[in-house]
Enzyme design. Sequence first.
Site, PDB file in Angstrom:
ATOM      1  N   ARG A  84      43.530  37.668  34.655  1.00 26.41           N
ATOM      2  CA  ARG A  84      44.078  37.750  35.388  1.00 26.41           C
ATOM      3  C   ARG A  84      44.573  36.205  36.537  1.00 26.41           C
ATOM      4  NH1 ARG A  84      43.245  39.905  40.986  1.00 26.41           N
ATOM      5  NH2 ARG A  84      45.383  40.155  42.554  1.00 26.41           N
ATOM      6  N   HIS A 129      49.906  34.910  44.933  1.00 23.34           N
ATOM      7  CA  HIS A 129      47.984  34.296  45.844  1.00 23.34           C
ATOM      8  C   HIS A 129      48.104  33.711  46.736  1.00 23.34           C
ATOM      9  CE1 HIS A 129      43.810  36.560  44.489  1.00 23.34           C
ATOM     10  NE2 HIS A 129      43.404  35.693  45.715  1.00 23.34           N
ATOM     11  N   GLU A 174      46.997  41.480  48.227  1.00 24.79           N
ATOM     12  CA  GLU A 174      45.967  41.856  49.582  1.00 24.79           C
ATOM     13  C   GLU A 174      47.061  41.392  50.232  1.00 24.79           C
ATOM     14  OE1 GLU A 174      42.292  40.102  49.842  1.00 24.79           O
ATOM     15  OE2 GLU A 174      41.161  41.238  47.791  1.00 24.79           O
ATOM     16  N   ASN A 316      42.053  45.906  44.891  1.00 25.64           N
ATOM     17  CA  ASN A 316      40.880  45.273  45.231  1.00 25.64           C
ATOM     18  C   ASN A 316      39.219  45.626  45.699  1.00 25.64           C
ATOM     19  OD1 ASN A 316      42.393  42.875  43.468  1.00 25.64           O
ATOM     20  ND2 ASN A 316      42.619  41.171  45.115  1.00 25.64           N
ATOM     21  N   TYR A 318      35.452  45.311  46.883  1.00 28.10           N
ATOM     22  CA  TYR A 318      34.372  44.859  47.226  1.00 28.10           C
ATOM     23  C   TYR A 318      33.325  44.987  48.169  1.00 28.10           C
ATOM     24  CZ  TYR A 318      35.636  40.526  45.425  1.00 28.10           C
ATOM     25  OH  TYR A 318      36.917  39.411  44.709  1.00 28.10           O
ATOM     26  N   GLU A 383      40.310  43.199  41.347  1.00 31.72           N
ATOM     27  CA  GLU A 383      38.724  42.276  41.503  1.00 31.72           C
ATOM     28  C   GLU A 383      37.852  43.198  41.995  1.00 31.72           C
ATOM     29  OE1 GLU A 383      39.539  39.288  44.421  1.00 31.72           O
ATOM     30  OE2 GLU A 383      41.271  38.684  43.404  1.00 31.72           O
TER      31      GLU A 383
HETATM   32  C1  GBH Z   1      39.622  38.557  47.308  1.00 36.01           C
HETATM   33  O1  GBH Z   1      39.672  39.117  48.550  1.00 36.01           O
HETATM   34  C2  GBH Z   1      40.277  37.773  47.060  1.00 36.01           C
HETATM   35  O2  GBH Z   1      41.739  38.137  46.679  1.00 36.01           O
HETATM   36  C3  GBH Z   1      40.059  36.315  46.475  1.00 36.01           C
HETATM   37  O3  GBH Z   1      41.075  35.390  46.437  1.00 36.01           O
HETATM   38  C4  GBH Z   1      39.107  35.753  47.276  1.00 36.01           C
HETATM   39  O4  GBH Z   1      38.584  35.044  47.204  1.00 36.01           O
HETATM   40  C5  GBH Z   1      37.878  36.995  46.540  1.00 36.01           C
HETATM   41  O5  GBH Z   1      38.629  38.407  47.797  1.00 36.01           O
HETATM   42  C6  GBH Z   1      36.717  37.446  47.534  1.00 36.01           C
HETATM   43  O6  GBH Z   1      36.338  36.980  48.525  1.00 36.01           O
HETATM   44  O7  GBH Z   1      34.310  38.157  57.211  1.00 36.01           O
HETATM   45  O8  GBH Z   1      35.861  39.071  59.183  1.00 36.01           O
HETATM   46  O9  GBH Z   1      36.248  37.016  58.113  1.00 36.01           O
HETATM   47  C7  GBH Z   1      38.855  39.787  49.098  1.00 36.01           C
HETATM   48  C8  GBH Z   1      38.846  40.572  50.203  1.00 36.01           C
HETATM   49  C9  GBH Z   1      38.536  40.545  52.833  1.00 36.01           C
HETATM   50  C10 GBH Z   1      37.502  39.101  51.903  1.00 36.01           C
HETATM   51  C11 GBH Z   1      38.680  39.670  54.275  1.00 36.01           C
HETATM   52  C12 GBH Z   1      37.225  38.535  52.806  1.00 36.01           C
HETATM   53  C13 GBH Z   1      36.691  38.316  55.678  1.00 36.01           C
HETATM   54  C14 GBH Z   1      36.449  39.326  56.635  1.00 36.01           C
HETATM   55  N1  GBH Z   1      38.488  39.875  52.011  1.00 36.01           N
HETATM   56  N2  GBH Z   1      36.977  39.162  54.017  1.00 36.01           N
HETATM   57  S1  GBH Z   1      35.757  38.336  58.133  1.00 36.01           S
END
Ligand code: GBH
Length: 486
Positions: A84, A129, A174, A316, A318, A383
Amino acid sequence: DDGDGENVKRTFPAGFMFGTATAAYQVEGAWNEDGKGENIWDHMVHEHPEYIRDNATGDIADDSYHKYEEDVRLLAELGSDFYRFSISWARILPKGDLSQINQLGLNYYDNLINELLDKGIEPLVTMYHWDLPQALQELGGWPNPILVDYFEDYARLLIESYGDRVKHWITFNEPLEFTMGYAKEAYMPPSINKPGVGDYLATHTVLLAHARVYHMYDTEYRPTQQGNISITLNTDWVEPASDSPEDIAAQDRMLQFNFGWFAHPIFSEEGDYPQVMRERVAANSEAEGLPRSRLPTFTPEEVAFIRGSSDFLGLNHYTTSIATSGEEGPNPSRDRDRGSVGCQDPTWPTSASSWLKVAPWGFRKLLNWLHKEYNGVTIMVTENGFSDSGELNDAGRENYYKTYINALWEAIMIDGVNVFAYAAWSALDNFEWTRGYAERFGIYHVNYDDPNLTRTPKSSAQLLKSIFTEKMVEKVETPSEYSRSC
Ligand code: GBH
């Protein structure tokens, strides 16, 4: 084969696909080469280096623009079924519109796609993206509804150019994150601080643009190209702080305001924004003395146009958070409209990213929630991954993938959730947005001190290779007991 002994392997269904993911701005570099135009990330990192940790930029990143053949070899080595990646809009359309088509940009993705297919790896393309051409930001960016037309023009060019070989398309990655560019400073470009207004307007355009491109593909291209088209949405699993009705309602509002905002219009039976969202934003707007809701309204025709406009749900995921009822964020803002406060339990295992705590049980719960909320929706995990400081012996990442892929298996094989593919974020270390190169998500290490940007497999590469090629994961029981206090 889900016995209780040691070394029990859990087999994924036949045809299940494993792969990895990246995004153009995070890996390509070559930010101003071969006719590429400026995009909003180029613009922000150059205008406001102080927004980014260590003043890092994606100017060079992993130089995948020049090293794509090597990268595809790494993906093949991992046994990936698919890759992807995203396309840089301004690399193909430097001005954002069709006034100028950059053939060298088109060639780059053409070569990448052919190289992947040559190695037996299916290309899965994200159209957007986060890297809007700066020329379109100068028209106001996503809050301007004219972007529906521009996005359709761009998407048509991609489908015309690559649709003979690309069978899985993702329109947007996202929107929850990138529409924050119109609600907050120093997080996402264009870094416009209009919370509770700019984010709602941007999302309104994005949903219409997504649906426009879905219908274009569906009617004009699917009959001959026979692919699928979808959107990638992200969310934490949200656990209520307690079993009280208030906390459970706060959990639901958190999920609806963060995920239902996009998913309800597309994947629910009734369509439109979630009712709880329409009601709360309208009530707050009225209390603010506004003549209409800050949340824009879809016409009935638009509701019908957006509803069902996806062949599957790209997810996605995490981490997990905890919700309680309460107020947070500036006034007005989506956070405040939501009326629930999020936090994470300090006892959960950590990563290099403050927001990313390890909670595999939350992945299983989220998949079950999606299955129920959206009527058995077909899901591709686009993701999932873990950050550290770039160690080659990345035991934390190995543990993360083992436990999360077990939770995925449980959701599919025990709970009956419809998931057909899984992508690990990320194939290689890359530019982690405002966190620069400090938080590493790669399965392959990239040495940024070395002008060759040498790639080296981490320990997790071996683990994922065995999971990807055997389509099996060694059994690890997902814990059912966990603490949830903040
Ligand atoms: C994804 O976002 C993205 O699609 C990708 O590009 C990125 O590299 C990957 O994940 C890893 O981060 O600490 O309050 O600023 C993930 C979702 C949600 C992650 C918001 C970062 C920041 C919250 N994101 N978060 S804060």
